[in-house]
Design a protein around this motif. Structure first.
Motif, PDB file in Angstrom:
ATOM      1  N   PRO A  25       5.266  11.670   2.353  1.00 21.72           N
ATOM      2  CA  PRO A  25       5.464  10.956   1.105  1.00 21.72           C
ATOM      3  C   PRO A  25       6.149  11.819   0.057  1.00 21.72           C
ATOM      4  O   PRO A  25       6.230  13.040   0.163  1.00 21.72           O
ATOM      5  CB  PRO A  25       4.040  10.584   0.668  1.00 21.72           C
ATOM      6  CG  PRO A  25       3.173  10.860   1.849  1.00 21.72           C
ATOM      7  CD  PRO A  25       3.866  11.870   2.672  1.00 21.72           C
ATOM      8  N   ARG A  28       1.863   6.603  -7.069  1.00 21.95           N
ATOM      9  CA  ARG A  28       0.738   7.359  -7.649  1.00 21.95           C
ATOM     10  C   ARG A  28       0.978   8.863  -7.556  1.00 21.95           C
ATOM     11  O   ARG A  28       0.587   9.615  -8.449  1.00 21.95           O
ATOM     12  CB  ARG A  28      -0.559   7.007  -6.932  1.00 21.95           C
ATOM     13  CG  ARG A  28      -1.166   5.685  -7.339  1.00 21.95           C
ATOM     14  CD  ARG A  28      -2.611   5.596  -6.880  1.00 21.95           C
ATOM     15  NE  ARG A  28      -2.732   5.751  -5.427  1.00 21.95           N
ATOM     16  CZ  ARG A  28      -2.696   4.738  -4.567  1.00 21.95           C
ATOM     17  NH1 ARG A  28      -2.521   3.501  -5.013  1.00 21.95           N
ATOM     18  NH2 ARG A  28      -2.817   4.947  -3.279  1.00 21.95           N
ATOM     19  N   ARG A  29       1.628   9.299  -6.485  1.00 22.87           N
ATOM     20  CA  ARG A  29       1.825  10.730  -6.287  1.00 22.87           C
ATOM     21  C   ARG A  29       3.051  11.264  -7.012  1.00 22.87           C
ATOM     22  O   ARG A  29       3.255  12.474  -7.065  1.00 22.87           O
ATOM     23  CB  ARG A  29       1.944  11.024  -4.795  1.00 22.87           C
ATOM     24  CG  ARG A  29       0.670  10.672  -4.036  1.00 22.87           C
ATOM     25  CD  ARG A  29       0.732  11.178  -2.614  1.00 22.87           C
ATOM     26  NE  ARG A  29       0.768  12.622  -2.574  1.00 22.87           N
ATOM     27  CZ  ARG A  29       1.017  13.336  -1.472  1.00 22.87           C
ATOM     28  NH1 ARG A  29       1.291  12.702  -0.343  1.00 22.87           N
ATOM     29  NH2 ARG A  29       1.017  14.637  -1.498  1.00 22.87           N
ATOM     30  N   SER A  68      -2.666   1.328   5.514  1.00 21.97           N
ATOM     31  CA  SER A  68      -1.313   0.930   5.845  1.00 21.97           C
ATOM     32  C   SER A  68      -1.043   1.016   7.333  1.00 21.97           C
ATOM     33  O   SER A  68      -1.157   2.077   7.928  1.00 21.97           O
ATOM     34  CB  SER A  68      -0.325   1.840   5.102  1.00 21.97           C
ATOM     35  OG  SER A  68       0.978   1.495   5.431  1.00 21.97           O
ATOM     36  N   LEU A  98       0.823  -1.206   0.000  1.00 26.50           N
ATOM     37  CA  LEU A  98       0.000   0.000   0.000  1.00 26.50           C
ATOM     38  C   LEU A  98       0.857   1.256   0.000  1.00 26.50           C
ATOM     39  O   LEU A  98       0.571   2.229  -0.707  1.00 26.50           O
ATOM     40  CB  LEU A  98      -0.923  -0.004   1.215  1.00 26.50           C
ATOM     41  CG  LEU A  98      -1.970  -1.127   1.281  1.00 26.50           C
ATOM     42  CD1 LEU A  98      -2.796  -0.992   2.546  1.00 26.50           C
ATOM     43  CD2 LEU A  98      -2.871  -1.112   0.062  1.00 26.50           C
ATOM     44  N   SER A  99       1.930   1.244   0.793  1.00 24.40           N
ATOM     45  CA  SER A  99       2.777   2.422   0.897  1.00 24.40           C
ATOM     46  C   SER A  99       3.481   2.726  -0.422  1.00 24.40           C
ATOM     47  O   SER A  99       3.502   3.878  -0.891  1.00 24.40           O
ATOM     48  CB  SER A  99       3.805   2.211   2.014  1.00 24.40           C
ATOM     49  OG  SER A  99       4.673   3.315   2.100  1.00 24.40           O
ATOM     50  N   CYS A 153       1.336   6.745   5.448  1.00 29.36           N
ATOM     51  CA  CYS A 153       0.834   6.463   4.106  1.00 29.36           C
ATOM     52  C   CYS A 153       0.401   7.766   3.471  1.00 29.36           C
ATOM     53  O   CYS A 153       0.470   8.823   4.072  1.00 29.36           O
ATOM     54  CB  CYS A 153      -0.307   5.465   4.145  1.00 29.36           C
ATOM     55  SG  CYS A 153      -1.731   6.049   5.020  1.00 29.36           S
ATOM     56  N   ALA A 154       0.018   7.698   2.231  1.00 29.10           N
ATOM     57  CA  ALA A 154      -0.263   8.935   1.499  1.00 29.10           C
ATOM     58  C   ALA A 154      -1.666   8.906   0.969  1.00 29.10           C
ATOM     59  O   ALA A 154      -2.278   7.878   0.854  1.00 29.10           O
ATOM     60  CB  ALA A 154       0.718   9.066   0.347  1.00 29.10           C
ATOM     61  N   ARG A 160      -6.670  10.006   3.184  1.00 25.85           N
ATOM     62  CA  ARG A 160      -6.021   9.100   2.234  1.00 25.85           C
ATOM     63  C   ARG A 160      -5.398   7.908   2.932  1.00 25.85           C
ATOM     64  O   ARG A 160      -5.117   6.892   2.315  1.00 25.85           O
ATOM     65  CB  ARG A 160      -4.948   9.858   1.448  1.00 25.85           C
ATOM     66  CG  ARG A 160      -5.495  10.880   0.485  1.00 25.85           C
ATOM     67  CD  ARG A 160      -4.391  11.453  -0.376  1.00 25.85           C
ATOM     68  NE  ARG A 160      -3.419  12.167   0.398  1.00 25.85           N
ATOM     69  CZ  ARG A 160      -3.487  13.459   0.677  1.00 25.85           C
ATOM     70  NH1 ARG A 160      -4.518  14.167   0.267  1.00 25.85           N
ATOM     71  NH2 ARG A 160      -2.544  14.047   1.383  1.00 25.85           N
ATOM     72  N   CYS A 161      -5.106   8.059   4.246  1.00 28.46           N
ATOM     73  CA  CYS A 161      -4.462   6.967   4.974  1.00 28.46           C
ATOM     74  C   CYS A 161      -5.523   6.004   5.462  1.00 28.46           C
ATOM     75  O   CYS A 161      -6.110   6.200   6.509  1.00 28.46           O
ATOM     76  CB  CYS A 161      -3.655   7.509   6.147  1.00 28.46           C
ATOM     77  SG  CYS A 161      -2.787   6.222   7.039  1.00 28.46           S
ATOM     78  N   ARG A 202       2.687   1.788  -3.493  1.00 22.17           N
ATOM     79  CA  ARG A 202       1.738   2.197  -4.528  1.00 22.17           C
ATOM     80  C   ARG A 202       1.287   3.636  -4.324  1.00 22.17           C
ATOM     81  O   ARG A 202       1.102   4.386  -5.293  1.00 22.17           O
ATOM     82  CB  ARG A 202       0.541   1.254  -4.517  1.00 22.17           C
ATOM     83  CG  ARG A 202       0.841  -0.118  -5.109  1.00 22.17           C
ATOM     84  CD  ARG A 202      -0.288  -1.081  -4.831  1.00 22.17           C
ATOM     85  NE  ARG A 202      -0.118  -2.333  -5.571  1.00 22.17           N
ATOM     86  CZ  ARG A 202      -0.877  -3.405  -5.396  1.00 22.17           C
ATOM     87  NH1 ARG A 202      -1.853  -3.385  -4.497  1.00 22.17           N
ATOM     88  NH2 ARG A 202      -0.655  -4.497  -6.101  1.00 22.17           N
ATOM     89  N   SER A 203       1.100   4.037  -3.084  1.00 22.91           N
ATOM     90  CA  SER A 203       0.687   5.404  -2.805  1.00 22.91           C
ATOM     91  C   SER A 203       1.760   6.400  -3.241  1.00 22.91           C
ATOM     92  O   SER A 203       1.475   7.418  -3.877  1.00 22.91           O
ATOM     93  CB  SER A 203       0.393   5.555  -1.314  1.00 22.91           C
ATOM     94  OG  SER A 203       0.034   6.880  -1.011  1.00 22.91           O
TER      95      SER A 203
END
Length: 484
Positions: A376, A94-95, A478, A87-88, A483-484, A474-475, A90-91
């Motif tokens: 992040p 994405r950003r 995770s 999850l971390s 997380c982001a 958004r968290c 991928r976040s």
């Protein structure tokens, strides 16, 4: 800009409804079981020559080894780690589309891990130097200097999991369960080469294959692809039982003193099967576990425990050995391990260890909080630093594993141990770990500097207190890092 502390209650109230609280609960429970297990297993025994030594309760009472089939819980921790890492990463990706986020990912995942670990290593190195320079370090003191570093193997394995997350996650997204199957097949091949062909040093490869296979299951959980956990548990339990009954594998799922084969070091296919059984069982209990974690008091306890989890893990053996040291120094008579008197004394001994552990956590917990919020990556970052970060985490991995093997006893005499066919001493391992940590920090510094002037949000201020939990909507899932 100084961060403002946020209370556990405020963090709990800010938790998004969609957050996977059960994963956080599993992390707390698994580390708690490890600490309690170590406190129960460590016993003071009298050898044939009358000397006092630290032994293992499971070796004194072999019938208790059946408990390791439930209480050897580290596979669950690494499984949850895989879920969080997927999850971390991928976040972050994405950003920051179109650039490498490897250095940012490593720093975000490791900041709360490496700082308290390095402090622990330096404090104990200083204590060892003082003790040995004063002519001490014999007997139980020497045993303590060796034992306190042994649990650090867990840190080393976790570092490897973080390092391998990006490439293995990409493979997972292409091939799914096939990647897990390939890692299992590799672990089987290693055990075959080890036991059937006698290939030297082959067994060390399973430090990677076994634990990365467990970690890969966390990726599958993140994608909702573990749909029949009962089947997974049954297959794992039957396979583990068959391997122990028919193969060269010992019954205990933790290492026993003097045994020729250990399921733990290096890990075996039997331990992998054991991990499948535990993970399947944990996932089968996800419904009631989620409801339990959703209770306000339970969730506040989970948040508080996760905020000090690494510090408590690092110092828990120090706390127990301090209790034993006080008892022996005061001339107290320690009952025979596993006797009625020993069991009667156990609650008092555990309570004393908990008190000492609480003091140690109060002293050292500040190092588990990152110096700056581990925010992040953003699209303004450079995306560079990947090779430096990779070199850093490699040095950290080798250094921490080296210290866990060699210990701090005989530090001044250059004692060495063999790490993957390479002799390593404690000073060399400590130096590698420290340099690696600095490289990981340096690799993520550019992105941090570009964000330093930004005003911290509520989630950033909360992250300074308990960094794995962020108040941002958004968290959501995770459990072990920002997380982001």
């Amino acid at each position: 800009m100084a961060t403002e502390p946020v209370s556990v209650r405020a963090l709990a109230d800010a938790t998004p409804a969609a957050r996977d609280r059960y994963a956080d609960l599993l992390r707390v429970l698994s580390l708690g079981v490890v600490v309690l297990g170590h406190w129960l297993m460590a016993v003071v025994v009298v050898s044939d020559d009358g000397a006092r030594e630290v032994g293992n309760l499971l070796a004194v009472v072999p019938a208790l080894q059946v408990l390791t089939w439930v209480l050897q819980i580290m596979p669950v921790f690494f499984f949850v780690g895989g879920f969080a890492h997927a999850l971390s990463y991928r976040s972050l990706a994405r950003r920051a589309p179109g650039r490498s986020v490897y250095a940012d990912f490593l720093r975000a995942r490791l900041q709360r891990l490496l700082r308290p670990t390095m402090v622990f290593l330096l404090v104990w190195a200083a204590l060892a130097l003082v003790i040995q320079a004063a002519g001490g370090g014999d007997g139980l003191t020497g045993v303590a200097l060796r034992l306190v570093t042994q649990p650090l193997w867990f840190i080393g394995i976790y570092l490897a999991m973080v390092a391998f997350t990006p490439p293995l996650l990409r493979l997972h997204e292409r091939h799914g369960w096939a990647v897990f199957g390939a890692l299992v097949a590799a672990a089987v091949a290693v055990d075959t080469a080890r036991f059937a062909a006698g290939l030297p040093y082959a067994e060390f490869l399973n430090f990677a294959f076994v634990w990365l296979a467990i970690h890969q299951l966390g990726f599958l959980r993140a994608d909702g692809r573990i749909t029949r956990p009962g089947v997974l548990a049954a297959v794992g339990l039957v396979a583990a039982a068959a391997l122990v009954a028919l193969g060269p594998y010992p019954f205990s799922m933790v290492g026993m003193p003097g045994e020729k084969v250990s399921n733990m070091a290096p890990p075996t296919v039997a331990l992998l099967a054991h991990g499948l059984w535990l993970i399947g069982a944990a996932e089968a209990l996800r419904g009631p576990g989620t409801r339990l974690a959703g209770r306000a008091r339970v969730w506040r306890g989970v948040i508080a425990a996760n905020g000090i989890a690494m510090t408590a893990f690092l110092w828990h053996l120090t706390a127990l050995l301090a209790v034993y040291g006080v008892l022996l120094g005061a001339g107290a008579a320690l009952p025979e391990p596993a006797s009625g008197a020993w069991w009667a004394q156990t609650p008092v001994r555990l309570a004393a260890a908990a008190v000492v552990g609480t003091v140690l956590v109060a002293v050292f917990r500040r190092f588990e909080r990152p110096a700056t919020p581990a925010t992040p990556a953003t699209t303004t970052g450079t995306g560079t630093g990947g090779p430096v970060a990779a070199a850093g985490i490699t040095l950290c991995l080798l250094g921490v594993l080296g210290i866990s093997m060699v210990g701090y006893d005989d530090l001044l005499e250059g004692k060495s141990a063999t790490l993957i066919a390479i002799p390593v001493t404690a000073p060399a391992a400590l130096a590698a770990a420290l340099v690696g940590w600095l490289l990981v920090e340096r690799a993520g510094r550019a992105g941090r500097a570009s964000r330093r002037t930004a005003r911290p949000s509520l989630s950033d201020r909360a992250g300074a207190r308990v960094p794995w939990h962020r108040a941002s909507p958004r968290c959501r899932q995770s459990p072990m890092a920002p997380c982001a």
